[in-house]
Design an enzyme around this catalytic site. Structure first.
Site, PDB file in Angstrom:
ATOM      1  N   TYR A 154       0.858  -1.183   0.000  1.00  0.00           N
ATOM      2  CA  TYR A 154       0.000   0.000   0.000  1.00  0.00           C
ATOM      3  C   TYR A 154       0.894   1.232   0.000  1.00  0.00           C
ATOM      4  CZ  TYR A 154      -3.180   3.679   1.271  1.00  0.00           C
ATOM      5  OH  TYR A 154      -3.890   4.862   1.257  1.00  0.00           O
ATOM      6  N   LYS A 284       3.024  10.046   8.221  1.00  0.00           N
ATOM      7  CA  LYS A 284       2.325   9.524   9.395  1.00  0.00           C
ATOM      8  C   LYS A 284       2.900  10.023  10.727  1.00  0.00           C
ATOM      9  CE  LYS A 284      -0.574   6.007   7.577  1.00  0.00           C
ATOM     10  NZ  LYS A 284      -0.393   5.357   6.279  1.00  0.00           N
TER      11      LYS A 284
HETATM   12  C1  LIG Z   1      -0.564   5.826   4.865  1.00  0.00           C
HETATM   13  C2  LIG Z   1       0.447   5.431   3.879  1.00  0.00           C
HETATM   14  C3  LIG Z   1       0.652   6.177   2.702  1.00  0.00           C
HETATM   15  C4  LIG Z   1      -0.206   7.373   2.341  1.00  0.00           C
HETATM   16  O1  LIG Z   1      -0.074   8.431   3.217  1.00  0.00           O
HETATM   17  P1  LIG Z   1      -1.237   9.556   3.300  1.00  0.00           P
HETATM   18  O2  LIG Z   1      -0.690  10.568   4.247  1.00  0.00           O
HETATM   19  O3  LIG Z   1      -2.451   8.845   3.791  1.00  0.00           O
HETATM   20  O4  LIG Z   1      -1.411  10.081   1.923  1.00  0.00           O
HETATM   21  C5  LIG Z   1       1.642   5.771   1.847  1.00  0.00           C
HETATM   22  N1  LIG Z   1       2.406   4.703   2.117  1.00  0.00           N
HETATM   23  C6  LIG Z   1       2.258   3.969   3.239  1.00  0.00           C
HETATM   24  C7  LIG Z   1       3.163   2.819   3.499  1.00  0.00           C
HETATM   25  C8  LIG Z   1       1.262   4.304   4.148  1.00  0.00           C
HETATM   26  O5  LIG Z   1       1.090   3.547   5.245  1.00  0.00           O
END
Ligand SMILES: *Cc1c(COP(=O)(O)O)cnc(C)c1O
Length: 434
Positions: A154, A284
């Site tokens: 993801y 994050k």
């Molecule tokens: C959450 C996440 C994203 C996307 O980040 P957003 O701030 O939600 O756009 C990309 N890669 C990984 C591994 C993630 O966990």
């Protein structure tokens, strides 16, 4: 002050007007109304299942590692707010962004020297992809424009990130045929401690070799695949990717948006493998869950390649790039993390999760229980009944957000042992009833 609205009025307006993640309009289930949050607790505007406070088992999607309403982060935000909350980054710079960039360079793998501050994780992945494609264009190899990843990943919800999310069973199946077609290796064999599978490493090497002419980069989440399935793999595969990328002239991107800042037990998951990527994405937990901010780091080779090309600039510049408020809080959050024995806290939570989740392995319908760092996962043999599982957790006084066949937790690092045990009891209850 605007007129106060009752919880009932707020929820009615929410249902009428407000879109929530991965949902239809209006949503299927009413969201819980949070009034405030402090430490590891979310305070609800009105009791649900007899609870007016929930222990947060989610860290607001991996981000609130220090918990909520932290005095140090509040001070950083307030102090910066009194100076300026934002100025444009084109032609201007400021201390919070400079300090943060220097700190990220200092704590990340050594070859990463340059920092692009973006506004969300997905955008930082877009920037990473743009960097890689542009690097090869600058070097006169415009055919190198595809990406390789492994299944089960993801990387975000905007266009390029979606193209490297798991192509089957994920959220982006809908877009097959519309998204750029990338190259997918099989899902890495499961198990952080599992001995590397030689057939799999051969598969990775073969695929990278075969597509080298058209490959700009390999992009993966190191060690933990998060929203794609909450699975763990051997760090050895990262070493194999590094070797194969070097051998065949392909860039390597690590998406550490979920794994960064200690979640897996190492500050960055890349450290488990002692390898450095050419480009790394962070997000994050970067601001301790306070504000939206992400970063794309790259090596001097990548930066030089781009900057010596026919278009000698990186053509990207979000309006809120380098936002001072977010940068100041991020720097305070990292400093707070490093000022304590965070590794010990993550180990303590890991032990609590192992202990507390062990009983789930014997429940009917549970396929596997796995724990790594401050991440605990119960995988079912069926799609989870979200409403029933959420209700079961709330009844135990805990906030969880299961998806697919997964009930999982990644608590804030400040979660005390009693609260870790409570979260585990809630995960077990959710597994029983979901
Ligand atoms: C959450 C996440 C994203 C996307 O980040 P957003 O701030 O939600 O756009 C990309 N890669 C990984 C591994 C993630 O966990």
């Amino acid at each position: 002050m605007p007129e106060p609205l009752t919880p009932g009025e707020l929820l009615a307006l929410d249902r009428q007007h407000v879109w929530h993640p991965y949902g239809p309009m209006p949503g299927k289930a009413a969201p819980l109304l949070v009034e405030s949050a402090s430490g590891v607790r979310l305070r609800l505007a009105e009791p649900v299942e007899g609870q007016d406070e929930l222990v947060d088992g989610m860290s607001s999607w991996w981000s609130a590692v220090h918990g909520y309403n932290h005095p140090v982060l509040n001070d950083a935000a307030r102090g910066q707010l009194d100076r300026m909350s934002h100025v444009m980054f084109g032609g201007l710079t400021h201390e919070p962004a400079v300090r943060l960039a220097k700190r990220l360079v200092d704590i990340s793998p050594e070859p990463l020297q340059h920092v692009f501050l973006a506004d969300s994780g997905s955008v930082s992945v877009e920037v990473a992809v743009k960097m890689c494609l542009q690097y090869w264009r600058s070097l006169g190899k415009p055919r190198k424009q595809r990406l390789l990843t492994w299944r089960g990943g993801y990387h975000g919800d905007t266009w390029q990130p979606m193209s490297v999310c798991d192509p089957d069973g994920g959220m982006h199946e809908l877009w097959q045929g519309v998204l750029p077609r990338q190259i997918f290796a099989d899902t890495p064999p499961a198990g952080f401690d599992a001995a590397p599978d030689e057939a799999y490493t051969a598969h990775l090497r073969e695929l990278i070799g075969r597509h080298a002419e058209e490959l700009a980069a390999v992009i993966v989440e190191p060690v933990v695949q998060g929203a794609g399935g909450m699975s763990f793999h051997s760090p050895e595969y990262l070493r194999v990717l590094r070797e194969a990328c070097d051998e065949h002239g392909v860039l390597l991107v690590f998406d550490e948006i979920a794994t960064g800042f200690g979640r897996t037990g190492a500050l960055f998951a890349a450290e488990h493998a002692s390898v450095a990527p050419d480009v790394m994405c962070l997000g994050k937990a970067l601001t301790g869950g306070y504000l939206t901010l992400a970063a794309t780091l790259c090596t001097t080779a990548v930066a030089d390649g781009i900057s010596r090309g026919a278009l000698p600039v990186l053509a990207h510049g979000p309006t809120f790039m380098g936002n001072p408020l977010a940068a100041a809080v991020a720097d305070a959050s990292i400093s707070l993390l490093l000022s304590q024995d965070w590794g010990q806290e993550v180990k303590r939570i890991e032990a609590g999760l192992r202990n507390g989740l062990a009983p789930a392995a014997d429940l009917p319908g549970v396929r596997e229980v796995r724990v790594l760092g401050a991440i605990g996962v119960v995988q079912l043999d069926h799609e989870v009944d979200m409403a029933a599982a959420t209700r079961a957790a709330v009844r135990e006084g805990v906030w969880l957000r299961p998806f697919r066949d997964l009930i999982y937790t990644m608590p804030p690092y400040i979660t005390g042992d009693d609260d870790v045990a409570r979260i585990c009891a809630a995960v077990c209850a959710a597994a029983r009833e979901g």
